[in-house]
Design an enzyme around this catalytic site. Sequence first.
Site, PDB file in Angstrom:
ATOM      1  N   PRO A 122      41.719  36.769  44.947  1.00 46.04           N
ATOM      2  CA  PRO A 122      43.135  37.118  45.082  1.00 46.04           C
ATOM      3  C   PRO A 122      44.124  35.955  45.139  1.00 46.04           C
ATOM      4  CG  PRO A 122      42.063  37.301  47.199  1.00 46.04           C
ATOM      5  CD  PRO A 122      40.991  36.928  46.201  1.00 46.04           C
ATOM      6  N   CYS A 123      44.241  35.209  44.038  1.00 50.20           N
ATOM      7  CA  CYS A 123      45.207  34.111  44.001  1.00 50.20           C
ATOM      8  C   CYS A 123      46.647  34.625  44.076  1.00 50.20           C
ATOM      9  CB  CYS A 123      45.001  33.252  42.764  1.00 50.20           C
ATOM     10  SG  CYS A 123      45.169  34.139  41.205  1.00 50.20           S
TER      11      CYS A 123
END
Length: 159
Positions: A122-123
């Site tokens: 989850p950047c």
Amino acid sequence: MTNETAFLETPIGTAKIVGDENGIQSVTFLDEKIPTSIEIAPCLQECVSQLTDYFEGKRTEFELTLHPKGTYFQGKVWKSLLQIPFGKTTSYLEQSTLLGDPKAIRAVASANGKNPILIIIPCHRVIGSDGSFTGFSAGIWRKKWLLAHENPVKQETLF
């Protein structure tokens, strides 16, 4: 071993999922509309199912074997992204500090930008220290959508 590819229509565009028996190698988003794959290779079926659940609001964590390709440093950065809980955000500075070098903020931001497995790694949960929605390889509008999806503001009635 050959890579398999599947496409999934989502609210933020077509997801292109690539992987093999060793795990998921990439989840990227296309601007062109491609219908959801009818035939999905067994090694990608669970990923398609979990992403579908995510977009339907039924999943907050992924349980998949991931096999991203990158440098040792990138791998370290991507692994740290997996520690950011659903519905929460962190800053690039906090992430680089957590990795042991606050001065590595640009290198950390660059590694985030090269994350090949969007959403699952989850950047999109990393924002600027000032709260700004900085960089996202799939487009800032998708980052805003994902963060709103994970943390919807419940509007209370005023009266």
